[in-house]
Design an enzyme around this catalytic site. Structure first.
Site, PDB file in Angstrom:
ATOM      1  N   SER A 137     -39.401  24.217 -29.405  1.00  0.00           N
ATOM      2  CA  SER A 137     -40.329  23.582 -29.201  1.00  0.00           C
ATOM      3  C   SER A 137     -41.810  23.801 -27.758  1.00  0.00           C
ATOM      4  CB  SER A 137     -40.171  22.411 -30.489  1.00  0.00           C
ATOM      5  OG  SER A 137     -39.796  21.002 -29.248  1.00  0.00           O
ATOM      6  N   THR A 162     -41.836  18.830 -30.070  1.00  0.00           N
ATOM      7  CA  THR A 162     -42.733  18.617 -29.657  1.00  0.00           C
ATOM      8  C   THR A 162     -42.484  17.698 -28.371  1.00  0.00           C
ATOM      9  OG1 THR A 162     -44.884  19.040 -30.450  1.00  0.00           O
ATOM     10  CG2 THR A 162     -44.689  17.107 -29.008  1.00  0.00           C
ATOM     11  N   THR A 202     -46.263  20.369 -26.205  1.00  0.00           N
ATOM     12  CA  THR A 202     -45.986  21.618 -27.570  1.00  0.00           C
ATOM     13  C   THR A 202     -45.944  22.682 -27.058  1.00  0.00           C
ATOM     14  OG1 THR A 202     -45.431  21.667 -29.685  1.00  0.00           O
ATOM     15  CG2 THR A 202     -47.760  20.968 -28.506  1.00  0.00           C
ATOM     16  N   ARG A 237     -55.051  27.809 -33.449  1.00  0.00           N
ATOM     17  CA  ARG A 237     -54.733  27.127 -33.767  1.00  0.00           C
ATOM     18  C   ARG A 237     -54.426  25.537 -33.398  1.00  0.00           C
ATOM     19  NH1 ARG A 237     -50.137  23.220 -33.973  1.00  0.00           N
ATOM     20  NH2 ARG A 237     -50.407  21.223 -35.242  1.00  0.00           N
ATOM     21  N   THR A 290     -45.021  12.989 -32.544  1.00  0.00           N
ATOM     22  CA  THR A 290     -44.442  14.787 -33.062  1.00  0.00           C
ATOM     23  C   THR A 290     -44.707  14.576 -34.503  1.00  0.00           C
ATOM     24  OG1 THR A 290     -42.001  13.769 -33.195  1.00  0.00           O
ATOM     25  CG2 THR A 290     -43.129  15.258 -30.992  1.00  0.00           C
ATOM     26  N   GLY A 291     -44.706  16.304 -35.402  1.00  0.00           N
ATOM     27  CA  GLY A 291     -44.534  16.412 -36.544  1.00  0.00           C
ATOM     28  C   GLY A 291     -46.030  16.829 -36.790  1.00  0.00           C
ATOM     29  N   GLY A 295     -49.475  18.015 -37.125  1.00  0.00           N
ATOM     30  CA  GLY A 295     -50.328  17.161 -35.881  1.00  0.00           C
ATOM     31  C   GLY A 295     -51.335  17.408 -36.478  1.00  0.00           C
TER      32      GLY A 295
END
Ligand code: ASP
Length: 349
Positions: free
Chosen positions: A81, A200, A218, A228, A251-252, A254
């Site tokens: 990641s 990340t 990340t 992106r 994190t997660g 975005g």
């Protein structure tokens, strides 16, 4: 005399000697203070918080310590990641996002969609220190990194190329990409691909003087549309700090943080007196509330389709994290020892 001056010119000072190539842009340490340091990171950041606290105990700048900590994960091919070995975009190209913020100067810098550079967080530090800008993207970011002497590497490992190729060959039975009939690793790869890989590393550091630094780095969402950009390189979204208040990162998925400027929100929550735990939970509630107004981010039960985690440390050394759904983890070093803890979720499921 002349010899040592030349050496200093080419190598930098003590930071260069101690930090190796990552010293490009690092500051020499000052005498350590007497406050207890703290470092918080995402669940993949145990080695990062250990390294960061080791460095701030020697007097290194909190941002330099955070960058050096996450560099271990950026260089790790097993972490899919972040950095080297990070899963690529839909074309099979690894594009990295990273940002930094520095408490004492309230400086910030970031790079987005940068290719071929293993340590984008260190490049982001140079955007902060050696330009008047905050964000450089794509080809321009690569050229900027090159200008500062960062080596170029192919960030796609054999493992990540195979995972990407399997995704490409199995995503649509009607296109012209065909998987091999006897693909032994298909079952393993299917499982891998179905849990759309996110990840990340964020690291926030409070040093022995009470100064803050933070970074988020990340490879972003796997199979993303080329170009992106997620939340990680956006100051206020994937990370934020105010040296008088605290530091936070995430994190997660975005997009949720872009739409809510959530790391800024966590810090602002701490500014109005909330403890880090409450500051994080309030931000998660905000995301949960706003995101489901868009049907593509709403599950049939009315909750979000995605998870997001936060990590926060306040100026006075309190720290906490939280996530929307169970599963989030945080690495923390409280000045004495490092550990990984489960994050409290907003929802049970
Ligand atoms: N926040 C990152 C992004 O959206 C991905 C992640 O943390 O999983 O690019």
């Amino acid at each position: 005399m002349r010899k040592s001056m030349n050496r200093r010119f080419f190598m930098g000072g003590t930071a260069a000697a101690s930090l190796g190539t990552l010293a490009i842009g690092a500051t020499d340490p000052r005498p350590a203070g007497d406050r207890r340091p703290v470092a918080v990171s995402s669940g993949n950041g145990l080695r990062a918080v250990e390294k960061a606290v080791e460095l701030v105990k020697k007097g290194f700048d909190p941002l330099d310590a955070a960058i050096e900590g996450v560099a271990i994960v950026e260089a790790d091919p097993k972490d899919d990641s972040v950095g080297y070995g990070g899963l690529p975009n839909e074309d099979g190209v690894v594009e990295l996002d990273a940002a930094v913020m520095h408490g004492p100067t309230h400086g910030g810098g970031s790079v987005a969609s940068i290719r071929n550079i293993m340590h984008p967080a260190a490049v982001a530090r140079l955007v902060m220190k050696r330009t008047r800008h905050c964000l450089i993207v794509g080809e321009g970011a690569l050229r900027f990194a090159r200008a500062h002497g960062f080596p170029e590497v192919d960030l796609l490992t054999e493992e990540s190329r195979k995972v990407w190729l399997h995704w490409k060959e199995t995503r649509d039975p009607n296109d012209d990409w065909v998987p091999p009939p006897d693909d032994e690793v298909a079952a393993y790869l299917d499982g891998y691909i179905k849990r759309r890989v996110t990840g990340t590393i964020h690291c926030s550091v409070l040093d022995t003087h009470g100064d803050l630094g933070c970074t988020t780095t990340t490879s972003g969402l796997s199979w993303k549309i080329p170009g992106r950009v997620g939340d990680s390189p956006i100051l206020g979204a994937g990370l934020y700090l105010d040296n008088t208040v605290g530091s936070a990162g995430s994190t997660g998925i975005g997009e949720a943080n872009l739409l809510n400027l959530s790391s800024y929100l966590v810090v602002e929550n701490m500014r109005r007196g909330l403890a880090p735990k409450d500051a994080v939970m309030e931000a998660l509630k905000r995301i949960a509330e706003t995101s489901v107004r868009d049907p593509k981010r709403r599950r049939p039960d009315g909750k979000t389709t995605f998870n997001v985690s936060f990590y926060a440390v306040s100026k006075d050394g309190k720290f906490a994290g939280g996530c929307i759904y169970p599963g989030g983890k945080m690495a923390v070093h409280d000045g004495d020892s490092a550990r990984v803890v489960q994050l409290d979720p907003l929802y049970d499921k």
